[in-house]
Design an enzyme around this catalytic site. Structure first.
Site, mmCIF file in Angstrom:
data_model
loop_
_atom_site.group_PDB
_atom_site.id
_atom_site.type_symbol
_atom_site.label_atom_id
_atom_site.label_comp_id
_atom_site.label_asym_id
_atom_site.label_seq_id
_atom_site.Cartn_x
_atom_site.Cartn_y
_atom_site.Cartn_z
ATOM 1 N N ASP A 93 0.572 -1.277 -0.122
ATOM 2 C CA ASP A 93 -0.081 -0.132 0.027
ATOM 3 C C ASP A 93 0.956 1.403 0.108
ATOM 4 O OD1 ASP A 93 -2.833 1.122 0.874
ATOM 5 O OD2 ASP A 93 -1.438 2.150 2.014
ATOM 6 N N TYR B 259 2.602 9.964 -0.181
ATOM 7 C CA TYR B 259 3.828 9.192 0.767
ATOM 8 C C TYR B 259 4.998 9.789 0.174
ATOM 9 C CZ TYR B 259 -0.016 6.374 2.710
ATOM 10 O OH TYR B 259 -1.078 5.967 3.192
ATOM 11 N N LYS C 19 -2.891 5.738 -3.973
ATOM 12 C CA LYS C 19 -3.905 6.857 -3.796
ATOM 13 C C LYS C 19 -3.534 8.288 -4.191
ATOM 14 C CE LYS C 19 -3.852 4.819 0.831
ATOM 15 N NZ LYS C 19 -2.447 4.496 0.892
ATOM 16 N N HIS D 210 -7.779 9.804 -1.767
ATOM 17 C CA HIS D 210 -7.320 9.588 -0.462
ATOM 18 C C HIS D 210 -7.917 10.352 0.439
ATOM 19 C CE1 HIS D 210 -2.965 9.539 1.321
ATOM 20 N NE2 HIS D 210 -3.774 9.294 2.106
#
Length: 275
Positions: free
Chosen positions: A45, A50, A75, A108
Site C-alpha cells: 500500500d 507518501y 492513492k 485519498h
C-alpha cells in the site's frame, strides 16, 4: 503461508494482510518490500502523498515475485481531484511505480469542502474501464460521502480505507460498508503511539496464545473480516506481523478487545492527517 483474500465487488480479490509504506522513503521502502516479499507479503500500500512510489516500484521489481501475484494500491490526493486531473495523476503514479496498472486506486480524502469527489470518482470509473486500475475505492470517506458517489454514479467503491484499531473500532462505518459490499481496510491498525499495545487486556490475551499484543491486534482485524496494512521496516517485526494465521481468538478474547473501544469520536480528522 498464503495470505487469506477477500472478494472485491470488481471481481478481483485483495489479500487480507498487507504492508503499509508511510512514511518510508524510496530507499527504505525498496529494501522493506524485498524483505516482506521473502516472508510472504503480497499486498503493498502506497500513495502519491507518501513520496515513495519510485521505491515501491523498485521493491516490486526486485522482489522476485511475479507482478500478477502482487496486489499494489496507490492513492491520489487533493491535487488530482476534479476536472479529470486523476487521468494524468494515475499516469504519473504508474510511471513512478514502473507498472502498467494498479490493483486498487483510492481517492485519498473526500475533501468535502471542495465538492469535487464525485467528479473525481467519475474519472476513477473511466480509469478502471481503461484497465489502469483493476479496482477503485476510497479512503477516509464517511457514509454520507459514499451515499453521494453511489447515488450520482451507480458505482459502489470496492474498498474504504479508514483509521481503525481496537481503540477506534468504528462499528457503524464497518456495518455500513458491509451492507454495501465494501471491504473495510484498516490504517494505523496497531494504534498510534504504542499505548494500545500496552493494554493489560491485550497483554493477557497475548500471553494466553503465546503471541505479542501486536499479533493479537492484527488477528482481531483478520477475524473481523478487515484488510489490515501494518507498517514496519524492521525485518523481525515484519515477520511477526505476518505470523498471525496460526492461532484464533475465542469469544472471550474478542469480548475483552471490544472493551478497548474509545468511542465514535476517537481518532484523527483524516481530512487533515498525514495518512
Amino acid at each position: 503461508m498464503t495470505t487469506p483474500t477477500l472478494p472485491l465487488n470488481s471481481g478481483t480479490t485483495i489479500p487480507q494482510l498487507g504492508l503499509g509504506t508511510w512514511p518510508l522513503d524510496d530507499q527504505e521502502v525498496e529494501r522493506t518490500i524485498i524483505e516482506a516479499a521473502a516472508i510472504g507479503y503480497r499486498h503493498i500500500d502506497t500513495a502519491v502523498k507518501y513520496g515513495n512510489e519510485v521505491g515501491v516500484g523498485l521493491g516490486v521489481k526486485h522482489s522476485g515475485v511475479d507482478r500478477d501475484e502482487l496486489f499494489v494500491t496507490t492513492k491520489l490526493d487533493g491535487t488530482y481531484q476534479g476536472d479529470d486531473r486523476a487521468l494524468d495523476g494515475l499516469d504519473a503514479s504508474l510511471a513512478r511505480l514502473g507498472l502498467d496498472y494498479v490493483d486498487l486506486l483510492l481517492i485519498h480524502w473526500p475533501l468535502p469542502a471542495r465538492d469535487e469527489y464525485v467528479s473525481t470518482w467519475e474519472t476513477f470509473i473511466r480509469l478502471r474501464e481503461a484497465g489502469k486500475a483493476r479496482a477503485i475505492g476510497v479512503s477516509n470517506f464517511k457514509p454520507a460521502h459514499i451515499d453521494r458517489l453511489i447515488a450520482e454514479t451507480g458505482v459502489v467503491p470496492a474498498v474504504n480505507q479508514i483509521q481503525l484499531s481496537p481503540a477506534i473500532q468504528r462499528r457503524e462505518q464497518r456495518a455500513y460498508d458491509s451492507e454495501h459490499g465494501i471491504v473495510t481496510e484498516s490504517w494505523s491498525p496497531l494504534g498510534a503511539g504504542g499505548d494500545l499495545l500496552r493494554s493489560p487486556v491485550l497483554t493477557e490475551i497475548a500471553e494466553k496464545h503465546d503471541k505479542t499484543p501486536g499479533q493479537v491486534v492484527l488477528r482481531w482485524h483478520i477475524q473481523n473480516g478487515l484488510v489490515v496494512i501494518p507498517k514496519s521496516s524492521n525485518a523481525q517485526r515484519l515477520a511477526e506481523n505476518f505470523d498471525v494465521f496460526g492461532f484464533e481468538l475465542d469469544a472471550a478474547d474478542l469480548a475483552g478487545i471490544d472493551t478497548l473501544d474509545e468511542g465514535p469520536d476517537a481518532g484523527v480528522d483524516s481530512d487533515r492527517s498525514g495518512h
